[in-house]
Design a protein around this motif. Structure first.
Motif, short mmCIF file in Angstrom:
data_model
loop_
_atom_site.label_atom_id
_atom_site.label_comp_id
_atom_site.label_asym_id
_atom_site.label_seq_id
_atom_site.Cartn_x
_atom_site.Cartn_y
_atom_site.Cartn_z
N GLY A 170 0.76 -1.25 0.00
CA GLY A 170 0.00 0.00 0.00
C GLY A 170 0.78 1.29 0.00
N ALA A 171 2.11 1.24 -0.04
CA ALA A 171 2.87 2.50 -0.06
C ALA A 171 2.69 3.19 -1.41
CB ALA A 171 4.35 2.22 0.19
N ARG A 172 2.45 4.49 -1.36
CA ARG A 172 2.36 5.30 -2.58
C ARG A 172 3.68 5.97 -2.91
NH1 ARG A 172 -3.67 8.09 -1.92
NH2 ARG A 172 -4.79 6.13 -1.58
N GLY A 173 4.57 5.96 -1.97
CA GLY A 173 5.91 6.51 -2.16
C GLY A 173 6.75 6.11 -0.95
N LEU A 174 8.02 6.49 -0.98
CA LEU A 174 8.93 6.16 0.11
C LEU A 174 9.72 7.39 0.51
CD1 LEU A 174 10.50 2.79 -1.16
CD2 LEU A 174 8.46 3.09 0.27
N THR A 175 10.08 7.43 1.78
CA THR A 175 11.05 8.40 2.26
C THR A 175 12.30 7.63 2.68
OG1 THR A 175 9.32 9.89 3.04
CG2 THR A 175 11.52 10.21 3.95
N VAL A 176 13.40 7.91 2.03
CA VAL A 176 14.64 7.19 2.30
C VAL A 176 15.62 8.11 3.01
CG1 VAL A 176 14.23 5.76 0.27
CG2 VAL A 176 15.72 7.74 0.07
N VAL A 194 23.70 8.81 -1.43
CA VAL A 194 23.24 9.07 -2.80
C VAL A 194 23.00 7.75 -3.53
CG1 VAL A 194 23.87 10.08 -5.02
CG2 VAL A 194 24.34 11.32 -2.90
N ALA A 195 23.89 6.79 -3.35
CA ALA A 195 23.74 5.49 -4.02
C ALA A 195 22.49 4.76 -3.52
CB ALA A 195 24.98 4.65 -3.80
N VAL A 196 22.22 4.85 -2.22
CA VAL A 196 21.01 4.23 -1.67
C VAL A 196 19.77 4.88 -2.27
CG1 VAL A 196 19.61 4.03 0.44
CG2 VAL A 196 22.03 3.40 0.47
N ALA A 197 19.74 6.20 -2.31
CA ALA A 197 18.60 6.90 -2.90
C ALA A 197 18.42 6.50 -4.36
CB ALA A 197 18.79 8.41 -2.78
N ALA A 198 19.51 6.40 -5.10
CA ALA A 198 19.43 6.03 -6.51
C ALA A 198 18.85 4.63 -6.68
CB ALA A 198 20.83 6.11 -7.14
N SER A 199 19.22 3.70 -5.79
CA SER A 199 18.68 2.34 -5.89
C SER A 199 17.19 2.33 -5.60
CB SER A 199 19.42 1.41 -4.92
OG SER A 199 20.75 1.19 -5.34
N PHE A 200 16.73 3.12 -4.64
CA PHE A 200 15.30 3.19 -4.36
C PHE A 200 14.54 3.84 -5.53
CE2 PHE A 200 16.27 2.45 0.20
CZ PHE A 200 15.28 1.53 0.48
N VAL A 201 15.13 4.86 -6.15
CA VAL A 201 14.49 5.46 -7.32
C VAL A 201 14.38 4.42 -8.44
CG1 VAL A 201 14.77 7.16 -9.16
CG2 VAL A 201 15.17 7.83 -6.79
N ALA A 202 15.44 3.65 -8.65
CA ALA A 202 15.43 2.65 -9.72
C ALA A 202 14.35 1.60 -9.51
CB ALA A 202 16.80 1.99 -9.82
N ALA A 203 14.02 1.32 -8.23
CA ALA A 203 13.02 0.31 -7.91
C ALA A 203 11.63 0.89 -7.72
CB ALA A 203 13.44 -0.44 -6.64
N SER A 204 11.45 2.18 -7.96
CA SER A 204 10.20 2.86 -7.59
C SER A 204 9.08 2.72 -8.61
CB SER A 204 10.47 4.35 -7.37
OG SER A 204 10.78 5.00 -8.60
N GLY A 205 9.39 2.36 -9.83
CA GLY A 205 8.37 2.33 -10.86
C GLY A 205 7.70 3.67 -11.07
N GLY A 206 8.45 4.74 -10.86
CA GLY A 206 7.91 6.09 -11.04
C GLY A 206 7.22 6.67 -9.83
N ARG A 207 7.17 5.94 -8.74
CA ARG A 207 6.56 6.48 -7.52
C ARG A 207 7.50 7.49 -6.86
NH1 ARG A 207 5.82 1.02 -7.78
NH2 ARG A 207 3.69 0.18 -7.71
N ALA A 208 6.94 8.27 -5.96
CA ALA A 208 7.71 9.35 -5.34
C ALA A 208 8.72 8.81 -4.34
CB ALA A 208 6.77 10.32 -4.62
N ILE A 209 9.96 9.27 -4.46
CA ILE A 209 11.00 8.99 -3.48
C ILE A 209 11.46 10.33 -2.92
CG2 ILE A 209 13.29 8.04 -3.07
CD1 ILE A 209 11.26 5.90 -3.78
N PHE A 210 11.32 10.49 -1.62
CA PHE A 210 11.84 11.65 -0.92
C PHE A 210 13.09 11.22 -0.15
CE2 PHE A 210 7.28 12.40 -1.31
CZ PHE A 210 7.28 13.63 -1.95
#
Length: 298
Positions: free
Chosen positions: A38-44, A60-76
């Motif tokens: 049910g998450a609509r986005g993540l805060t990393v 920065v590398a951790v954030a980039a990996s979460f963005v890559a796995a987001s399927g276009g969802r919001a990453i903060f």
């Protein structure tokens, strides 16, 4: 940013291998776990995401990996730092990697309303028009932001599109902010979700929190905000409350959360980077006993 930022935005854990190295492979399985529940986005890179143990390049590398796995969802991405040069550099890099925005708490030195305004004026001079989540978490930042001071920040800096409200009593402050803010911003709440039904009833737009059963957080949010079924929301919340409370124990709570999520297949390892918590046999036994009496899903 405010138009789309509603619902559960999980404060994501940072996966580590047992030797302390970042486990980038588990970021993909962890992200799928959060979105499936049910998450609509993540805060990393938040406090409970152990950001304080990461070097800037690792963050920065951790954030980039979460963005890559987001399927276009919001990453903060949390970028708070007492060093403004590091804050600005990490903010620029995570935005270049595709983050939707950054989360910033005030520096510990910003003890007055004027100091707060001066601090964020300097921050936004450095980072420009980056969309920002203003984090109000005095237990971590050491800064008590008054409602009038937060209203002045929102009025002065259009980059602030979301407030993460974690000052206690949080439900009361959510209600006060709703009345005082000079323009509409989303208000998401933290504190491990401990007060979520009350915060939603007072006008919050959803949780920005972590829990090993994020489907409870998203379910309570959906029942309260979208379906208006307050009784069902409280019943769902109460079902998970023993474990939710048990995880709200600072560093030990993060270790417990990671262990539960390892058992659910979201993480390959429950490891925390030093000086993070380690579970002993008594901690494991307590966790087992709590879960055994709760009849929780896999």
């Amino acid at each position: 940013m405010p138009e789309t930022t509603q619902g559960l935005h999980v404060v994501a854990q940072t996966p580590f291998h047992p030797d302390g190295a970042v486990d980038h492979d588990s970021i993909a399985t962890l992200s799928e776990f959060y979105y499936r529940h049910g998450a609509r986005g993540l805060t990393v890179l938040g406090v409970s995401g152990e950001a304080q143990t990461l070097a800037p390049d690792e963050a920065v590398a951790v954030a980039a990996s979460f963005v890559a796995a987001s399927g276009g969802r919001a990453i903060f991405a949390g970028v708070s730092s007492p060093n403004l040069a590091i804050l600005a550099d990490v903010a620029a890099q995570v935005m270049a990697e595709g983050a939707r925005g950054v989360m910033i708490a005030p520096a510990a030195s910003a003890r007055t309303d004027e100091a707060l305004l001066s601090y964020f004026d300097t921050v936004f001079e450095r980072i420009g028009d980056v969309p920002t989540v203003l984090q109000d978490f005095p237990a971590a930042s050491g800064v008590q932001m008054s409602v009038p001071a937060m209203a002045r920040l929102v009025e002065a800096f259009p980059q602030i599109g979301v407030v993460k409200e974690e000052d206690l009593p949080s439900a009361r402050k959510v209600a006060a902010l709703r009345c005082a803010l000079p323009r509409h911003v989303r208000i998401l709440t933290g504190n491990n979700g401990l007060y979520l039904p009350q915060e939603l009833a007072r006008g919050a737009d959803g949780p920005m929190a972590g829990f090993s059963y994020p489907e409870m957080l998203s379910g309570v949010d959906r029942l309260m905000r979208e379906e208006g079924d307050v009784a069902a929301a409280h019943a769902l919340f109460n079902r998970y409350l023993p474990l939710l409370k048990h995880e709200a124990q600072g560093t030990l709570g993060i270790a417990l959360r990671k262990e539960s999520m390892r058992r659910r297949g979201a993480l390959a390892s429950a490891a925390m980077r030093a000086p993070g918590g380690r579970l002993d046999e008594h901690d494991i036994a307590e966790l087992d006993a709590i879960v055994a009496h709760m009849d929780l899903p896999e």
